[in-house]
Design a protein around this motif. Structure first.
Motif, short mmCIF file in Angstrom:
data_model
loop_
_atom_site.label_atom_id
_atom_site.label_comp_id
_atom_site.label_asym_id
_atom_site.label_seq_id
_atom_site.Cartn_x
_atom_site.Cartn_y
_atom_site.Cartn_z
N GLU A 1 43.38 49.67 33.92
CA GLU A 1 44.64 48.91 33.91
C GLU A 1 45.07 48.57 32.49
OE1 GLU A 1 46.65 44.89 35.80
OE2 GLU A 1 44.92 45.81 36.78
N ARG B 1 48.37 49.95 30.55
CA ARG B 1 49.35 48.97 30.03
C ARG B 1 49.57 49.17 28.53
NH1 ARG B 1 49.93 43.63 27.99
NH2 ARG B 1 47.70 43.37 27.61
N TYR C 1 44.90 55.56 39.70
CA TYR C 1 45.19 54.27 39.06
C TYR C 1 46.53 54.32 38.32
CZ TYR C 1 40.39 52.64 39.84
OH TYR C 1 39.22 52.22 40.41
N TRP D 1 49.74 52.11 39.34
CA TRP D 1 50.13 51.08 38.38
C TRP D 1 51.60 51.25 37.99
CZ3 TRP D 1 52.20 50.23 33.62
CH2 TRP D 1 51.97 48.98 33.03
N HIS E 1 54.44 48.44 38.93
CA HIS E 1 55.09 47.72 37.83
C HIS E 1 56.50 48.26 37.56
CE1 HIS E 1 50.87 46.60 37.26
NE2 HIS E 1 51.31 45.56 36.59
#
Length: 238
Positions: free
Chosen positions: A45, A49, A75, A79, A83
């Motif tokens: 994560e 990011r 993932y 993600w 988002h």
């Protein structure tokens, strides 16, 4: 001796603290240290990011290969979707993406477009954009732009899309008006981030435009807001 549930709780807490520690380096502009630690501890994560925030898409591609055995693509795709980075998600090169898109009704139009089923893709996008009032503003604008393109391509194949295209243009106008609202008013209503802000309907838009005009606008801007409010009221009356 710790019980199984207790061990899992401790491990989760340790992982949470570790992630916070890694993100601390990122927050103080030490992204290289943050990435190195995230790589070491497989903190996907934080890796994602950091890469997305700094537009390090080459690193994301590198991690897709480097961490393939750990299902990194899963993932990454989840993600980006969670988002609301839909534009980036569409550019991901991964066999996992097709399966993911197939299971998310909101993104089924992508597969329809890849199969050159332009009218079907337009129909899917029209239904999404004209009925889902909770859709984030940026996502809706992206979908409306794609719908316009699908409509043009469908029309080239001799399909009459005029009614749906009229709706699409109206909805795009709605999002365009929303983006004109004064930033102070947006912040007051908690609507500053278009990536997560839902698209608004005309009555709420009129209220916020009126407040923008009354509180924050210059004389020139007040005129613009008044003209825009008239446009919104005309849509309400229609």
């Amino acid at each position: 001796m710790l019980k199984g549930e207790t061990v899992l709780t401790v491990e989760a807490k340790v992982a949470e603290i570790r992630s916070a520690f890694i993100e601390f380096f990122f927050d103080i502009n030490q992204s290289l240290h943050a990435l190195a630690l995230a790589e070491k501890f497989l903190d996907f994560e934080t890796l994602i990011r950091c890469c997305v925030t700094e537009k390090r898409f080459d690193k994301l591609s590198q991690y897709q290969g480097e961490f393939a055995e750990y299902n990194f693509d899963h993932y990454l795709i989840k993600w980006l979707y969670d988002h609301n980075y839909i534009e980036i998600l569409m550019k991901i090169q991964s066999p996992s993406l097709v399966g993911f898109l197939s299971n998310v009704s909101e993104l089924r139009w992508v597969i329809e477009g890849q199969q050159k089923q332009w009218f079907k893709a337009l129909t899917t996008l029209h239904k999404l954009c004209c009925n889902d009032f909770s859709m984030p503003l940026r996502r809706k604008r992206l979908f409306l732009s794609k719908a316009k393109l699908c409509g043009i391509l469908a029309a080239k194949n001799g399909i009459d899309c005029r009614e749906m295209m009229t709706d699409i243009k109206t909805e795009y106008s709605l999002t365009d008006i929303q983006m004109q609202i004064d930033e102070n008013v947006k912040a007051k209503y908690g609507l500053s981030d278009g990536r997560v802000t839902p698209s608004l309907q005309y009555p709420k838009l009129a209220e916020m435009l009126l407040e923008s005009s009354a509180s924050y606008a210059t004389a020139k801007r007040k005129r613009f807001y008044c003209e825009t409010i008239v446009r919104v009221l005309n849509h309400i009356n229609d």
